[in-house]
Design a protein around this motif. Structure first.
Motif, PDB file in Angstrom:
ATOM      1  N   LYS A 164      26.437 -46.383  71.115  1.00  9.09           N
ATOM      2  CA  LYS A 164      26.520 -47.011  69.795  1.00  9.09           C
ATOM      3  C   LYS A 164      25.293 -46.698  68.942  1.00  9.09           C
ATOM      4  CE  LYS A 164      29.442 -50.655  71.550  1.00  9.09           C
ATOM      5  NZ  LYS A 164      29.596 -52.083  71.812  1.00  9.09           N
ATOM      6  N   ASP A 165      24.612 -45.601  69.281  1.00 11.68           N
ATOM      7  CA  ASP A 165      23.448 -45.107  68.533  1.00 11.68           C
ATOM      8  C   ASP A 165      22.327 -46.125  68.397  1.00 11.68           C
ATOM      9  OD1 ASP A 165      24.424 -42.509  68.183  1.00 11.68           O
ATOM     10  OD2 ASP A 165      25.650 -43.138  66.487  1.00 11.68           O
ATOM     11  N   GLN A 166      22.138 -46.923  69.446  1.00  8.73           N
ATOM     12  CA  GLN A 166      21.043 -47.892  69.485  1.00  8.73           C
ATOM     13  C   GLN A 166      19.779 -47.235  70.031  1.00  8.73           C
ATOM     14  OE1 GLN A 166      20.887 -51.040  68.362  1.00  8.73           O
ATOM     15  NE2 GLN A 166      22.956 -50.767  67.595  1.00  8.73           N
ATOM     16  N   PRO A 167      18.635 -47.399  69.359  1.00  9.33           N
ATOM     17  CA  PRO A 167      17.379 -46.921  69.932  1.00  9.33           C
ATOM     18  C   PRO A 167      17.023 -47.753  71.166  1.00  9.33           C
ATOM     19  CG  PRO A 167      17.181 -47.314  67.567  1.00  9.33           C
ATOM     20  CD  PRO A 167      18.467 -47.914  68.008  1.00  9.33           C
ATOM     21  N   GLY A 168      16.749 -47.084  72.282  1.00  8.64           N
ATOM     22  CA  GLY A 168      16.396 -47.783  73.511  1.00  8.64           C
ATOM     23  C   GLY A 168      14.901 -47.894  73.711  1.00  8.64           C
ATOM     24  N   GLY A 169      14.179 -46.846  73.313  1.00 13.53           N
ATOM     25  CA  GLY A 169      12.733 -46.848  73.459  1.00 13.53           C
ATOM     26  C   GLY A 169      12.133 -45.545  72.967  1.00 13.53           C
ATOM     27  N   ILE A 170      10.822 -45.537  72.920  1.00 21.68           N
ATOM     28  CA  ILE A 170      10.068 -44.367  72.446  1.00 21.68           C
ATOM     29  C   ILE A 170       9.066 -43.963  73.522  1.00 21.68           C
ATOM     30  CG2 ILE A 170       8.547 -43.443  70.673  1.00 21.68           C
ATOM     31  CD1 ILE A 170       9.551 -45.769  68.850  1.00 21.68           C
ATOM     32  N   GLU A 171       9.138 -42.704  73.929  1.00 23.68           N
ATOM     33  CA  GLU A 171       8.171 -42.180  74.893  1.00 23.68           C
ATOM     34  C   GLU A 171       7.172 -41.297  74.169  1.00 23.68           C
ATOM     35  OE1 GLU A 171       8.312 -40.489  79.332  1.00 23.68           O
ATOM     36  OE2 GLU A 171       9.725 -39.565  77.953  1.00 23.68           O
ATOM     37  N   PHE A 172       5.911 -41.489  74.498  1.00 23.99           N
ATOM     38  CA  PHE A 172       4.838 -40.712  73.904  1.00 23.99           C
ATOM     39  C   PHE A 172       4.398 -39.681  74.938  1.00 23.99           C
ATOM     40  CE2 PHE A 172       5.132 -44.636  71.674  1.00 23.99           C
ATOM     41  CZ  PHE A 172       4.910 -44.279  70.352  1.00 23.99           C
ATOM     42  N   TYR A 173       4.921 -38.483  74.793  1.00 20.42           N
ATOM     43  CA  TYR A 173       4.749 -37.416  75.777  1.00 20.42           C
ATOM     44  C   TYR A 173       3.271 -37.124  76.064  1.00 20.42           C
ATOM     45  CZ  TYR A 173       5.533 -32.985  78.141  1.00 20.42           C
ATOM     46  OH  TYR A 173       5.533 -31.969  79.042  1.00 20.42           O
TER      47      TYR A 173
ATOM     48  N   ASN B  44      20.090 -48.401  62.493  1.00 21.58           N
ATOM     49  CA  ASN B  44      19.838 -49.300  63.619  1.00 21.58           C
ATOM     50  C   ASN B  44      18.340 -49.511  63.840  1.00 21.58           C
ATOM     51  OD1 ASN B  44      22.553 -49.712  64.098  1.00 21.58           O
ATOM     52  ND2 ASN B  44      22.677 -48.128  65.668  1.00 21.58           N
ATOM     53  N   LEU B  45      17.555 -48.459  63.666  1.00 22.91           N
ATOM     54  CA  LEU B  45      16.110 -48.573  63.841  1.00 22.91           C
ATOM     55  C   LEU B  45      15.488 -49.417  62.724  1.00 22.91           C
ATOM     56  CD1 LEU B  45      13.905 -47.699  65.774  1.00 22.91           C
ATOM     57  CD2 LEU B  45      13.621 -45.616  64.444  1.00 22.91           C
TER      58      LEU B  45
ATOM     59  N   ILE C 232       4.743 -45.531  63.808  1.00 25.94           N
ATOM     60  CA  ILE C 232       5.609 -44.569  64.498  1.00 25.94           C
ATOM     61  C   ILE C 232       7.063 -44.802  64.115  1.00 25.94           C
ATOM     62  CG2 ILE C 232       6.471 -43.831  66.755  1.00 25.94           C
ATOM     63  CD1 ILE C 232       3.601 -42.851  66.172  1.00 25.94           C
ATOM     64  N   ILE C 233       7.488 -46.054  64.074  1.00 17.54           N
ATOM     65  CA  ILE C 233       8.871 -46.378  63.682  1.00 17.54           C
ATOM     66  C   ILE C 233       9.134 -45.907  62.257  1.00 17.54           C
ATOM     67  CG2 ILE C 233      10.479 -48.262  63.189  1.00 17.54           C
ATOM     68  CD1 ILE C 233       9.232 -49.713  65.639  1.00 17.54           C
ATOM     69  N   LYS C 234       8.199 -46.140  61.357  1.00 21.07           N
ATOM     70  CA  LYS C 234       8.350 -45.665  59.968  1.00 21.07           C
ATOM     71  C   LYS C 234       8.476 -44.147  59.927  1.00 21.07           C
ATOM     72  CE  LYS C 234       5.928 -49.524  57.861  1.00 21.07           C
ATOM     73  NZ  LYS C 234       4.703 -49.970  57.195  1.00 21.07           N
ATOM     74  N   PHE C 235       7.663 -43.459  60.733  1.00 19.69           N
ATOM     75  CA  PHE C 235       7.727 -42.002  60.802  1.00 19.69           C
ATOM     76  C   PHE C 235       9.106 -41.540  61.274  1.00 19.69           C
ATOM     77  CE2 PHE C 235       7.479 -38.276  63.589  1.00 19.69           C
ATOM     78  CZ  PHE C 235       7.064 -37.310  62.681  1.00 19.69           C
ATOM     79  N   ILE C 236       9.614 -42.175  62.324  1.00 22.91           N
ATOM     80  CA  ILE C 236      10.927 -41.800  62.857  1.00 22.91           C
ATOM     81  C   ILE C 236      12.008 -42.035  61.808  1.00 22.91           C
ATOM     82  CG2 ILE C 236      12.688 -42.301  64.593  1.00 22.91           C
ATOM     83  CD1 ILE C 236      10.347 -43.030  66.512  1.00 22.91           C
ATOM     84  N   ILE C 237      11.985 -43.200  61.180  1.00 25.84           N
ATOM     85  CA  ILE C 237      12.977 -43.516  60.144  1.00 25.84           C
ATOM     86  C   ILE C 237      12.940 -42.468  59.043  1.00 25.84           C
ATOM     87  CG2 ILE C 237      13.502 -45.159  58.288  1.00 25.84           C
ATOM     88  CD1 ILE C 237      12.727 -47.404  60.308  1.00 25.84           C
ATOM     89  N   HIS C 238      11.750 -42.110  58.612  1.00 28.26           N
ATOM     90  CA  HIS C 238      11.596 -41.115  57.548  1.00 28.26           C
ATOM     91  C   HIS C 238      12.091 -39.724  57.988  1.00 28.26           C
ATOM     92  CE1 HIS C 238       9.879 -39.130  54.059  1.00 28.26           C
ATOM     93  NE2 HIS C 238       9.294 -38.272  54.867  1.00 28.26           N
TER      94      HIS C 238
ATOM     95  N   LEU D  46      14.616 -39.055  60.129  1.00 25.44           N
ATOM     96  CA  LEU D  46      16.049 -38.983  60.435  1.00 25.44           C
ATOM     97  C   LEU D  46      16.864 -38.748  59.162  1.00 25.44           C
ATOM     98  CD1 LEU D  46      16.306 -41.923  62.988  1.00 25.44           C
ATOM     99  CD2 LEU D  46      16.323 -39.471  63.492  1.00 25.44           C
ATOM    100  N   PRO D  47      18.035 -38.115  59.297  1.00 27.92           N
ATOM    101  CA  PRO D  47      18.895 -37.902  58.129  1.00 27.92           C
ATOM    102  C   PRO D  47      19.292 -39.228  57.475  1.00 27.92           C
ATOM    103  CG  PRO D  47      19.704 -36.657  60.022  1.00 27.92           C
ATOM    104  CD  PRO D  47      18.612 -37.542  60.518  1.00 27.92           C
ATOM    105  N   GLU D  48      19.473 -39.200  56.177  1.00 28.72           N
ATOM    106  CA  GLU D  48      19.771 -40.409  55.404  1.00 28.72           C
ATOM    107  C   GLU D  48      21.024 -41.127  55.902  1.00 28.72           C
ATOM    108  OE1 GLU D  48      18.489 -43.181  53.061  1.00 28.72           O
ATOM    109  OE2 GLU D  48      17.417 -41.290  53.196  1.00 28.72           O
ATOM    110  N   ASP D  49      22.023 -40.385  56.348  1.00 27.36           N
ATOM    111  CA  ASP D  49      23.290 -41.002  56.779  1.00 27.36           C
ATOM    112  C   ASP D  49      23.327 -41.311  58.279  1.00 27.36           C
ATOM    113  OD1 ASP D  49      23.333 -38.378  57.627  1.00 27.36           O
ATOM    114  OD2 ASP D  49      25.411 -38.028  57.069  1.00 27.36           O
ATOM    115  N   SER D  50      22.183 -41.274  58.934  1.00 23.09           N
ATOM    116  CA  SER D  50      22.108 -41.481  60.372  1.00 23.09           C
ATOM    117  C   SER D  50      22.323 -42.948  60.753  1.00 23.09           C
ATOM    118  CB  SER D  50      20.743 -41.016  60.881  1.00 23.09           C
ATOM    119  OG  SER D  50      20.527 -41.438  62.200  1.00 23.09           O
ATOM    120  N   ILE D  51      23.228 -43.179  61.688  1.00 22.22           N
ATOM    121  CA  ILE D  51      23.439 -44.536  62.218  1.00 22.22           C
ATOM    122  C   ILE D  51      22.200 -44.971  62.995  1.00 22.22           C
ATOM    123  CG2 ILE D  51      24.831 -45.944  63.792  1.00 22.22           C
ATOM    124  CD1 ILE D  51      27.207 -44.106  63.040  1.00 22.22           C
ATOM    125  N   VAL D  52      21.574 -44.041  63.709  1.00 20.77           N
ATOM    126  CA  VAL D  52      20.347 -44.351  64.443  1.00 20.77           C
ATOM    127  C   VAL D  52      19.286 -44.870  63.478  1.00 20.77           C
ATOM    128  CG1 VAL D  52      18.473 -43.404  65.837  1.00 20.77           C
ATOM    129  CG2 VAL D  52      20.818 -42.671  66.261  1.00 20.77           C
TER     130      VAL D  52
END
Length: 90
Positions: A78-87, A25-26, A8-14, A16-22
């Motif tokens: 500061k664009d820190q990931p806090g958590g992931i919710e699976f709806y 951070n992830l 899931i983290i890999k999916f999110i990283i992929h 997000l925009p290339e220049d994303s601070i999030v």
């Protein structure tokens, strides 16, 4: 069954925009832990949104994962990931 958080983290990283601070951070985040059946947390949410708390909410990023469905990434100051919710697991 809980989703494979590393995938899931890999999916999110992929996603997000290339220049994303999030995204940066992830990529460098320490592992978190499951807080419930539907929520994986990176940052302690004790005393949220209060002075001195590590958890100061900024925004959500909502993504559609092909197998896990709607996932909501909580973004803190500061664009820190806090958590992931699976709806779909709520």
């Amino acid at each position: 069954m809980k989703p494979d958080i590393q995938n899931i983290i890999k999916f999110i990283i992929h996603s997000l925009p290339e220049d994303s601070i999030v995204k940066r951070n992830l990529e460098n985040i320490n592992s978190g832990k499951w807080r419930s059946r539907a929520y994986y947390q990176f940052i302690d949410s004790a005393h949220p949104n209060t002075p001195g708390s590590k958890w100061i909410f900024k925004e959500n990023i909502i993504l559609e994962h092909p197998q896990s469905g709607t996932i909501v990434l909580d973004i803190l100051e500061k664009d820190q990931p806090g958590g992931i919710e699976f709806y779909e697991l709520i």
